[in-house]
Design an enzyme around this catalytic site. Structure first.
Site, PDB file in Angstrom:
ATOM      1  N   GLU A  61      53.175  66.261  85.659  1.00 38.58           N
ATOM      2  CA  GLU A  61      53.673  67.188  86.672  1.00 38.58           C
ATOM      3  C   GLU A  61      54.649  68.197  86.092  1.00 38.58           C
ATOM      4  O   GLU A  61      54.609  69.391  86.424  1.00 38.58           O
ATOM      5  CB  GLU A  61      54.355  66.406  87.806  1.00 38.58           C
ATOM      6  CG  GLU A  61      53.438  65.435  88.537  1.00 38.58           C
ATOM      7  CD  GLU A  61      53.466  64.027  87.956  1.00 38.58           C
ATOM      8  OE1 GLU A  61      53.381  63.070  88.736  1.00 38.58           O
ATOM      9  OE2 GLU A  61      53.591  63.897  86.706  1.00 38.58           O
ATOM     10  N   THR A 170      25.872  36.750  63.459  1.00 41.06           N
ATOM     11  CA  THR A 170      26.979  37.623  63.072  1.00 41.06           C
ATOM     12  C   THR A 170      27.248  37.645  61.577  1.00 41.06           C
ATOM     13  O   THR A 170      27.963  38.520  61.092  1.00 41.06           O
ATOM     14  CB  THR A 170      28.274  37.194  63.791  1.00 41.06           C
ATOM     15  OG1 THR A 170      28.597  35.846  63.403  1.00 41.06           O
ATOM     16  CG2 THR A 170      28.103  37.255  65.301  1.00 41.06           C
ATOM     17  N   ALA A 171      26.737  36.707  60.838  1.00 41.18           N
ATOM     18  CA  ALA A 171      26.935  36.655  59.388  1.00 41.18           C
ATOM     19  C   ALA A 171      25.935  35.679  58.795  1.00 41.18           C
ATOM     20  O   ALA A 171      25.434  34.775  59.475  1.00 41.18           O
ATOM     21  CB  ALA A 171      28.357  36.205  59.046  1.00 41.18           C
ATOM     22  N   ARG A 193      39.640  51.201  68.851  1.00 40.83           N
ATOM     23  CA  ARG A 193      40.898  50.779  68.233  1.00 40.83           C
ATOM     24  C   ARG A 193      41.994  51.815  68.496  1.00 40.83           C
ATOM     25  O   ARG A 193      43.136  51.467  68.797  1.00 40.83           O
ATOM     26  CB  ARG A 193      40.718  50.613  66.726  1.00 40.83           C
ATOM     27  CG  ARG A 193      39.976  49.367  66.275  1.00 40.83           C
ATOM     28  CD  ARG A 193      40.017  49.276  64.755  1.00 40.83           C
ATOM     29  NE  ARG A 193      39.368  48.075  64.223  1.00 40.83           N
ATOM     30  CZ  ARG A 193      39.405  47.705  62.968  1.00 40.83           C
ATOM     31  NH1 ARG A 193      40.046  48.476  62.076  1.00 40.83           N
ATOM     32  NH2 ARG A 193      38.802  46.597  62.564  1.00 40.83           N
ATOM     33  N   THR A 205      39.467  34.788  60.350  1.00 39.66           N
ATOM     34  CA  THR A 205      38.841  36.075  60.067  1.00 39.66           C
ATOM     35  C   THR A 205      39.666  36.875  59.071  1.00 39.66           C
ATOM     36  O   THR A 205      39.130  37.504  58.156  1.00 39.66           O
ATOM     37  CB  THR A 205      38.663  36.878  61.375  1.00 39.66           C
ATOM     38  OG1 THR A 205      37.770  36.163  62.240  1.00 39.66           O
ATOM     39  CG2 THR A 205      38.092  38.253  61.104  1.00 39.66           C
ATOM     40  N   ASP A 209      37.997  37.921  55.553  1.00 34.64           N
ATOM     41  CA  ASP A 209      37.602  39.323  55.353  1.00 34.64           C
ATOM     42  C   ASP A 209      38.719  40.205  54.804  1.00 34.64           C
ATOM     43  O   ASP A 209      38.451  41.317  54.344  1.00 34.64           O
ATOM     44  CB  ASP A 209      37.115  39.917  56.679  1.00 34.64           C
ATOM     45  CG  ASP A 209      35.895  39.191  57.228  1.00 34.64           C
ATOM     46  OD1 ASP A 209      35.208  38.524  56.438  1.00 34.64           O
ATOM     47  OD2 ASP A 209      35.648  39.294  58.442  1.00 34.64           O
ATOM     48  N   LEU A 213      42.809  46.029  59.903  1.00 33.35           N
ATOM     49  CA  LEU A 213      42.880  46.108  61.374  1.00 33.35           C
ATOM     50  C   LEU A 213      43.662  47.332  61.821  1.00 33.35           C
ATOM     51  O   LEU A 213      44.485  47.276  62.739  1.00 33.35           O
ATOM     52  CB  LEU A 213      43.491  44.825  61.960  1.00 33.35           C
ATOM     53  CG  LEU A 213      42.686  43.539  61.737  1.00 33.35           C
ATOM     54  CD1 LEU A 213      43.415  42.344  62.355  1.00 33.35           C
ATOM     55  CD2 LEU A 213      41.283  43.655  62.313  1.00 33.35           C
ATOM     56  N   ARG A 216      41.138  53.962  61.091  1.00 35.30           N
ATOM     57  CA  ARG A 216      40.847  54.774  59.919  1.00 35.30           C
ATOM     58  C   ARG A 216      40.398  56.158  60.389  1.00 35.30           C
ATOM     59  O   ARG A 216      39.275  56.331  60.875  1.00 35.30           O
ATOM     60  CB  ARG A 216      39.775  54.099  59.062  1.00 35.30           C
ATOM     61  CG  ARG A 216      40.225  52.746  58.515  1.00 35.30           C
ATOM     62  CD  ARG A 216      39.218  52.165  57.528  1.00 35.30           C
ATOM     63  NE  ARG A 216      37.996  51.725  58.173  1.00 35.30           N
ATOM     64  CZ  ARG A 216      37.818  50.514  58.723  1.00 35.30           C
ATOM     65  NH1 ARG A 216      38.808  49.633  58.734  1.00 35.30           N
ATOM     66  NH2 ARG A 216      36.660  50.190  59.271  1.00 35.30           N
ATOM     67  N   LEU A 312      37.157  31.754  68.078  1.00 35.56           N
ATOM     68  CA  LEU A 312      38.176  32.392  68.907  1.00 35.56           C
ATOM     69  C   LEU A 312      37.536  33.178  70.045  1.00 35.56           C
ATOM     70  O   LEU A 312      38.030  33.162  71.179  1.00 35.56           O
ATOM     71  CB  LEU A 312      39.059  33.300  68.048  1.00 35.56           C
ATOM     72  CG  LEU A 312      40.290  33.904  68.725  1.00 35.56           C
ATOM     73  CD1 LEU A 312      41.138  32.830  69.394  1.00 35.56           C
ATOM     74  CD2 LEU A 312      41.132  34.684  67.705  1.00 35.56           C
TER      75      LEU A 312
END
Length: 375
Positions: A61, A170-171, A193, A205, A209, A213, A216, A312
């Site tokens: 405003e 997933t893997a 993100r 995780t 990996d 997190l 980028r 998780l």
């Protein structure tokens, strides 16, 4: 109560314009809500537009009034959220509208913040301003799902993101997973993100990996043309580590963006100024997920984005703590020995299963992006 008289097509068009303005702040306003404002003069001409650009800076405003330069007197303000009534880091917007001589305020919805929640409307009405609320309310809610949920339920809006092959893997069995999805899907994840208050993952995780997190900027795709690297607000990293497995030297601790570690006891090896540690365990020695979400809400976390392993992910689903599920499914087959999507118990009847309600399906690169609410 605010007026519920019929709105005109002009009202609808101007509120839609205010909602479009509000979206411009979706990557930079947290923990504040996204708000847009359009001002018209007594003849119906647009004289000022504004949106909330960053927490601590002028609200929508005020920005619109600054552009109007006094031409909004006796005019109408279209605002996507009830004008604030309290002194925070900026003065109350309801008072600014009164002082500007506005005669009518059309608002999409009441502010769920208990510090406002109707009191902004009261200030306007006491000054003789006509107040109408409810125009394009559903669209306005979508602007601020996390903020609204934090204010109304004392926990963030939780989105669980998963990526899998067509056969739900997933893997590979050896843990290799890069990359299942396309570059376009990964850019889409970066944009989520960028507008999330926090990214949550588990210690398993993180150790497997070693991710940063972070957002980028070079991978934001088209968004990088409008959101500069300097304006990217890195989300808080939330790491669940009940067994105190995390250690210094991991990439997630290198960036100076805030990190919250939920662990069993204080871990001196990851002690740093930007790292906060909090002990929130249940009787079984695991992280108490509902209590953890309440804690994050107190840290002004509106939108929580989860990138985690199957255990998780399954725990959040089992405890019914997921509000939105996003799955990127790649056109690949990985085989029965590969790792599954999420770890859920063996259900014995159909009444126990988790039901979803589809919200959206679309192609992102070569992958199918599926978005669902949890029923």
């Amino acid at each position: 109560m605010t007026s519920t008289t019929m709105f005109t097509s002009t009202d609808v068009g101007l509120m839609a314009r205010a909602i479009k303005l509000a979206r411009k702040g979706q990557y930079t306003t947290r923990p504040n809500p996204n708000v847009g404002c359009v001002l018209v003069d007594a003849k119906g001409n647009i004289v000022g537009e504004g949106w909330h650009q960053r927490a601590g800076e002028p609200h929508a405003e005020v920005n619109a009034l600054s552009q109007a330069k006094g031409r909004a007197e006796n005019g109408t303000a279209y605002v996507t959220l009830e004008p604030c009534s309290h002194f925070g880091r900026t003065p109350p917007c309801a008072v600014a509208l009164v002082e500007a001589g506005i005669k009518r305020v059309v608002c999409a919805m009441e502010d769920p913040n208990p510090k406002v929640s109707g009191s902004g409307f009261d200030i306007l009405k006491q000054a003789g301003i006509e107040v109408q609320s409810g125009l394009l309310r559903e669209e306005a809610i979508l602007l601020n799902e996390g903020f609204i949920q934090r204010m109304s339920t004392k926990r963030p809006f939780v989105t669980l993101k998963m990526a899998s092959s067509l056969d739900g893997r997933t893997a590979l069995s050896n843990g290799v997973s890069q990359w299942i999805t396309s570059p376009e899907a990964r850019a889409d994840v970066q944009r989520y993100r960028a507008k999330s208050s926090a990214i949550l993952s588990g210690s398993g995780t993180v150790l497997a990996d070693n991710p940063s997190l972070t957002v980028r900027h070079e991978e934001l795709g088209y968004l990088s043309n409008t959101l500069s690297a300097e304006n990217v607000i890195q989300p808080t990293r939330v790491l669940l580590d009940a067994r105190n497995q995390l250690k210094a030297g991991l990439k997630v601790f290198e960036n100076n963006a805030p990190v919250i570690v939920i662990n069993g006891e204080h871990n001196s090896s990851i002690q740093a100024e930007h790292v906060q540690q909090q002990q929130i365990l249940n009787a079984q020695g695991k992280v108490d997920l509902p209590a953890m979400l309440q804690f994050l809400a107190k840290q002004e976390i509106n939108d929580l984005w989860i990138e985690a392993g199957s255990r998780l992910a399954g725990a959040f689903l089992r405890e019914k703590l997921v509000d939105c599920l996003i799955i990127y499914m790649a056109p690949k087959l990985m085989g029965n020995s590969s790792m599954g999507l999420c770890d859920l118990p063996e259900f014995e009847n159909m009444e126990e299963i988790i039901n979803l309600s589809w919200k959206d399906m679309r192609m992102v690169g070569s992958d199918l992006k599926m978005t669902a609410d949890i029923e």
